[in-house]
Design a protein around this motif. Structure first.
Motif, PDB file in Angstrom:
ATOM      1  N   VAL A   1       0.846  -1.180   0.000  1.00 61.08           N
ATOM      2  CA  VAL A   1       0.000   0.000   0.000  1.00 61.08           C
ATOM      3  C   VAL A   1       0.887   1.238   0.000  1.00 61.08           C
ATOM      4  N   ILE A   2       0.488   2.187  -0.816  1.00 61.62           N
ATOM      5  CA  ILE A   2       1.253   3.422  -0.907  1.00 61.62           C
ATOM      6  C   ILE A   2       0.403   4.525  -0.303  1.00 61.62           C
ATOM      7  N   GLU A   3       0.988   5.253   0.594  1.00 63.03           N
ATOM      8  CA  GLU A   3       0.194   6.256   1.286  1.00 63.03           C
ATOM      9  C   GLU A   3       0.841   7.627   1.185  1.00 63.03           C
ATOM     10  N   THR A   4       0.027   8.618   1.467  1.00 63.96           N
ATOM     11  CA  THR A   4       0.468   9.980   1.280  1.00 63.96           C
ATOM     12  C   THR A   4      -0.012  10.814   2.452  1.00 63.96           C
ATOM     13  N   TYR A   5       0.844  11.686   2.947  1.00 67.36           N
ATOM     14  CA  TYR A   5       0.357  12.589   3.980  1.00 67.36           C
ATOM     15  C   TYR A   5       0.807  14.013   3.733  1.00 67.36           C
ATOM     16  N   GLY A   6       0.143  14.913   4.415  1.00 71.17           N
ATOM     17  CA  GLY A   6       0.436  16.328   4.268  1.00 71.17           C
ATOM     18  C   GLY A   6      -0.418  17.071   5.279  1.00 71.17           C
ATOM     19  N   ILE A   7      -0.765  18.307   4.967  1.00 71.77           N
ATOM     20  CA  ILE A   7      -1.649  19.047   5.863  1.00 71.77           C
ATOM     21  C   ILE A   7      -3.049  19.058   5.233  1.00 71.77           C
ATOM     22  N   ILE A   8      -3.945  18.287   5.811  1.00 72.09           N
ATOM     23  CA  ILE A   8      -5.312  18.242   5.320  1.00 72.09           C
ATOM     24  C   ILE A   8      -5.986  19.558   5.728  1.00 72.09           C
ATOM     25  N   TYR A   9      -6.738  20.174   4.813  1.00 70.59           N
ATOM     26  CA  TYR A   9      -7.398  21.417   5.207  1.00 70.59           C
ATOM     27  C   TYR A   9      -8.851  21.452   4.757  1.00 70.59           C
ATOM     28  N   ASN A  10      -9.585  22.309   5.436  1.00 71.89           N
ATOM     29  CA  ASN A  10     -11.006  22.454   5.197  1.00 71.89           C
ATOM     30  C   ASN A  10     -11.205  23.608   4.206  1.00 71.89           C
ATOM     31  N   LYS A  11     -11.545  23.260   2.946  1.00 71.52           N
ATOM     32  CA  LYS A  11     -11.620  24.281   1.902  1.00 71.52           C
ATOM     33  C   LYS A  11     -12.632  25.365   2.223  1.00 71.52           C
ATOM     34  N   LYS A  12     -13.757  24.946   2.813  1.00 69.51           N
ATOM     35  CA  LYS A  12     -14.817  25.909   3.070  1.00 69.51           C
ATOM     36  C   LYS A  12     -14.381  26.928   4.121  1.00 69.51           C
ATOM     37  N   LEU A  13     -13.763  26.436   5.186  1.00 68.39           N
ATOM     38  CA  LEU A  13     -13.298  27.351   6.232  1.00 68.39           C
ATOM     39  C   LEU A  13     -12.215  28.281   5.695  1.00 68.39           C
ATOM     40  N   LEU A  14     -11.362  27.739   4.844  1.00 68.33           N
ATOM     41  CA  LEU A  14     -10.305  28.581   4.280  1.00 68.33           C
ATOM     42  C   LEU A  14     -10.926  29.658   3.386  1.00 68.33           C
ATOM     43  N   GLU A  15     -11.973  29.276   2.652  1.00 68.83           N
ATOM     44  CA  GLU A  15     -12.696  30.233   1.813  1.00 68.83           C
ATOM     45  C   GLU A  15     -13.314  31.336   2.685  1.00 68.83           C
ATOM     46  N   ASP A  16     -13.934  30.901   3.807  1.00 66.97           N
ATOM     47  CA  ASP A  16     -14.495  31.877   4.758  1.00 66.97           C
ATOM     48  C   ASP A  16     -13.435  32.868   5.189  1.00 66.97           C
ATOM     49  N   TYR A  17     -12.251  32.333   5.462  1.00 64.95           N
ATOM     50  CA  TYR A  17     -11.173  33.196   5.933  1.00 64.95           C
ATOM     51  C   TYR A  17     -10.761  34.184   4.846  1.00 64.95           C
ATOM     52  N   ILE A  18     -10.655  33.671   3.607  1.00 72.59           N
ATOM     53  CA  ILE A  18     -10.225  34.538   2.504  1.00 72.59           C
ATOM     54  C   ILE A  18     -11.200  35.702   2.338  1.00 72.59           C
ATOM     55  N   ASN A  19     -12.462  35.463   2.670  1.00 74.63           N
ATOM     56  CA  ASN A  19     -13.466  36.513   2.553  1.00 74.63           C
ATOM     57  C   ASN A  19     -13.462  37.509   3.705  1.00 74.63           C
ATOM     58  N   THR A  20     -12.647  37.250   4.726  1.00 76.31           N
ATOM     59  CA  THR A  20     -12.614  38.218   5.825  1.00 76.31           C
ATOM     60  C   THR A  20     -11.764  39.409   5.418  1.00 76.31           C
ATOM     61  N   GLU A  21     -11.883  40.474   6.224  1.00 75.12           N
ATOM     62  CA  GLU A  21     -11.156  41.687   5.890  1.00 75.12           C
ATOM     63  C   GLU A  21      -9.667  41.519   6.174  1.00 75.12           C
ATOM     64  N   GLY A  22      -8.842  41.932   5.275  1.00 76.85           N
ATOM     65  CA  GLY A  22      -7.397  41.896   5.494  1.00 76.85           C
ATOM     66  C   GLY A  22      -6.786  40.518   5.422  1.00 76.85           C
ATOM     67  N   ALA A  23      -7.461  39.584   4.752  1.00 75.80           N
ATOM     68  CA  ALA A  23      -6.882  38.248   4.617  1.00 75.80           C
ATOM     69  C   ALA A  23      -5.590  38.328   3.829  1.00 75.80           C
ATOM     70  N   VAL A  24      -4.606  37.513   4.222  1.00 68.82           N
ATOM     71  CA  VAL A  24      -3.294  37.644   3.592  1.00 68.82           C
ATOM     72  C   VAL A  24      -3.207  36.928   2.246  1.00 68.82           C
ATOM     73  N   ILE A  25      -4.182  36.113   1.906  1.00 74.23           N
ATOM     74  CA  ILE A  25      -4.168  35.472   0.585  1.00 74.23           C
ATOM     75  C   ILE A  25      -5.516  35.672  -0.096  1.00 74.23           C
TER      76      ILE A  25
END
Lengths: 445, 280
Positions: free
Chosen positions: A141-165
């Protein structure tokens, strides 16, 4: 005189009864051992225990060959294997976790080079070989790891004022990741979350994410610099980066750094699954734990673990294997044959391929698994996208870490640093000094 | 009657003797032999002489664990026995509901060690939460946590032994002391305690060996954190055996030393407390 005779006769009768019992029982086991071949698989992955049992019973129904699957509890595989393999009915099929694990068990491994398991392997990279080029272990079995993230929450953040990305794609190096995580942490009330990262728990159900998986990155980059694949002594060139990412994890998390020791793996996965945190370091195997709650499948994404090295924009996810199959050389000839047949059936038959790819969600290195056998797992799809984009995967160098003791030493030091009872230099000592001493201890005669 | 028993005793002993050989003597000798071997599993042992015993001291974790365990044992033996004896005294005074109290105090003993460890970990961490700390913050937290846990678990059991001892004191001895004008404290010191010395012997023996051999509670409560500083001997042996490839023999050697220490300490203790026992 009369009585003495009686005692002697009673003794003799007792002896005979004992001998008969012993005789019969050993006859029985011999008879069954010779006529019916058995397969006994000692499984490493508790997540897939039931799937293996189901697959084994399908095989038994089809062929009549008895297949026993035993799964060691989390974190006890080596100890279970040690005691099981000393028994008469030892496992015929067991696992090692990589080159270091193989070192312990190489005298027990049957040469797999003539089996279909090896001939159907896509690349030699997935086989572990012995000194005389014999194939001792094969990854399944070949496996992969990284930093799993929540796209929706990240989108919410991007929509806040002064978001850095402005888009998630901009996170392609450590500095951006740090800026984003710290900004999310400061806006956690506004976003309705508990923290940027899930708790970096140091309970034994979770600490391997950091003492092993995260520690892979500094080791990987050092190997790359030195152009080696393993090492007797590590220099610690990238330990500063290790510190930076660890600081980021513990200071922008759902809990205070001093509370980490009691946090478990379940704590972290539930925090992510309930949408309380945006980032969660784990791998493709975690999909089953986080799906089906608050986070929709299409909102699950995964980022490479950036630690701030040069050109890391091109870095991909960490991909490799720590699950290698070995066949027990000391098992009877019939049992070895039966085990080889069983494995062949697992990777070639319809049922076997379905079970491995769909039920267990594995990506396997065997050529028999064609495109229709791709698991339904958004993390795997994301991982494939990174490869398609030409990002360079990070190899799993942690299989070359000298011993469990070394990992424990690093883990303890990380925890003490987090709760403030020790300086970062303790981690450096455990990492560099520990590597040298553990390598010597594990490889001395 | 007596003569026939004498003649047949070997037959009556045979089953137990066989079980003893199979269950104790053979494993013990195998274990002893393995401590001089290098091995991965017990079947492929290779004799290497004393080097396991030398390697044992290559890291100082063993000595630290020995020291930590000894200190813990001293604290545990004193607190458990003093508290258990006090409770036993209270519960032999014909207070209402004595039986309920005895049952309640005995109950913790029925819970397995590993479960207890996790339950108490939750309790301690729940309390320490208010100070933003956890049990693994320092080794002394683990030490006292373990002490409280073991007290909670063992007091009930030792209490039962003391209660049995106290109820066995003939009332006429106490009565005689009272008639002679002894105060309560004098009765306790001159009559009760000497009369329950057999119970003291067995209770001290049990607490001593139990706290020395403590494993599952230690594993569940702190697992040796921080940095192995709250690791007791049994856990240290376990970690040595399974922690590194090639260190199985060293773990085995530690276990042999561990056995010798426990046996020595326990025999010494038996010898000294036995001497204090009196006949009524």
């Amino acid at each position: 005189m009369q009585k003495t005779k009686r005692i002697i006769s009673v003794c003799l009768v007792l002896c005979m009864v004992c001998l008969m019992c012993v005789g019969c029982s050993s006859d029985d086991s011999n008879a069954s051992g010779a006529s019916v071949a058995k397969v006994y698989y000692l499984n490493f992955k508790p997540e897939q225990a039931q799937d293996w049992e189901k697959l084994a019973s399908v095989y038994t129904d089809e062929t009549g060959v008895e297949v026993t699957v035993v799964t060691a509890a989390s974190d006890t595989y080596e100890s279970t294997l040690k005691s099981e393999i000393a028994k008469t009915d030892a496992p015929t099929l067991f696992q090692v976790n990589g080159p270091v694990g193989l070192q312990t068990w190489k005298d027990y491994c049957y040469d797999l080079s003539k089996t279909s398991l090896y001939t159907k392997l896509k690349s030699d990279d997935f086989a572990l070989k012995g000194e005389n080029d014999e194939v001792l272990a094969i990854a399944y079995v070949i496996e992969t790891y990284g930093i799993i993230y929540n796209k929706k929450l990240l989108e919410d953040y991007i929509n806040t004022e002064g978001a850095v990305i402005k888009s998630a794609n901009e996170i392609n190096n450590f500095d951006t990741l740090k800026a984003v995580a710290e900004d999310i942490q400061s806006k956690k009330e506004e976003l309705g979350i508990e923290g940027a990262f899930t708790s970096a728990g140091m309970d034994s159900s979770s600490d391997w994410r950091f003492k092993t998986h995260l520690a892979n990155l500094p080791v990987y980059y050092e190997y790359l610099d030195e152009k080696v694949e393993k090492s007797e002594a590590i220099k610690g060139t990238y330990l500063e980066n290790y510190k930076n990412i660890w600081d980021l994890y513990i200071n922008n998390s759902t809990v205070e750094p001093s509370m980490l020791s009691s946090k478990t793996g379940d704590d972290a996965s539930s925090e992510f699954a309930l949408g309380e945190a945006v980032f969660y370091q784990n791998g493709t195997w975690a999909y089953n734990d986080i799906t089906g709650y608050e986070v929709a499948d299409e909102d699950i994404g995964i980022l490479p673990i950036y630690i701030g090295v040069e050109n890391e924009e091109q870095q991909g996810l960490c991909t490799g294997s720590e699950n290698y199959w070995c066949i027990n050389k000391n098992a009877s000839k019939e049992d070895i044959e039966a085990t080889i047949k069983f494995l062949d059936w697992v990777i070639t038959s319809e049922e076997g391929k379905k079970a491995l790819s769909q039920d267990m969600g594995f990506v396997t290195p065997f050529s028999t698994f064609t495109d229709e056998y791709v698991a339904d797992n958004p993390l795997l799809k994301a991982a494939n996208e990174y490869i398609a984009q030409g990002k360079k995967p990070v190899a799993w160098t942690f299989t070359t870490m000298p011993s469990e003791q070394w990992k424990d030493g690093v883990g303890s030091a990380l925890l003490e640093y987090a709760q403030g009872t020790k300086e970062w230099s303790a981690v450096e000592d455990a990492f560099i000094g520990g590597w040298a001493t553990e390598y010597k201890a594990a490889n001395s005669e | 009657m007596n003569r026939s028993v004498r003649k047949y005793f070997s037959i009556f002993l045979l089953p137990t003797f066989l079980a003893f050989i199979l269950g104790f003597v053979i494993p013990f000798i195998t274990g002893l032999y393995l401590s001089f071997c290098k091995f991965t599993t017990v079947r492929d042992a290779k004799f290497i002489g004393l080097s396991n015993y030398i390697k044992m001291f290559s890291d100082n974790t063993f000595l630290h664990s020995l020291w930590y365990t000894s200190l813990f044992t001293v604290f545990a033996v004193v607190t458990i026995n003093v508290i258990a004896f006090s409770i036993a005294l209270l519960l032999t005074r014909n207070i209402k509901g004595t039986n309920i109290f005895r049952t309640v105090f005995f109950m913790p003993n029925l819970i397995g060690g590993i479960v207890l460890g996790y339950i108490w970990q939750l309790i301690f961490n729940g309390i320490l939460l208010y100070f933003d700390k956890t049990l693994t913050f320092s080794a002394s937290y683990g030490f006292f946590g373990l002490l409280i846990l073991l007290n909670w678990q063992q007091i009930g059991y030792m209490m039962i032994i003391y209660i049995a001892g106290i109820s066995n004191i003939p009332p006429d001895v106490i009565e005689a002391a009272k008639i002679d004008g002894a105060t309560n404290f004098q009765i306790l010191k001159k009559v009760t305690i000497p009369m329950v010395m057999p119970s003291v012997t067995i209770s001290v023996f049990l607490t001593l060996t139990n706290s020395f051999k403590l494993f599952d509670q230690n594993l569940a409560l702190t697992a040796g954190e921080p940095s192995g500083k709250s690791e007791m001997l049994a856990l240290n042996i376990y970690n040595t055996f399974y922690g590194r490839a090639g260190f199985e023999g060293v773990g085995q050697a530690k276990a042999v030393i561990f056995f010798i220490i426990v046996a020595l300490v326990a025999l010494l203790q038996l010898y000294f407390t036995r001497r204090k026992e009196v006949q009524a």
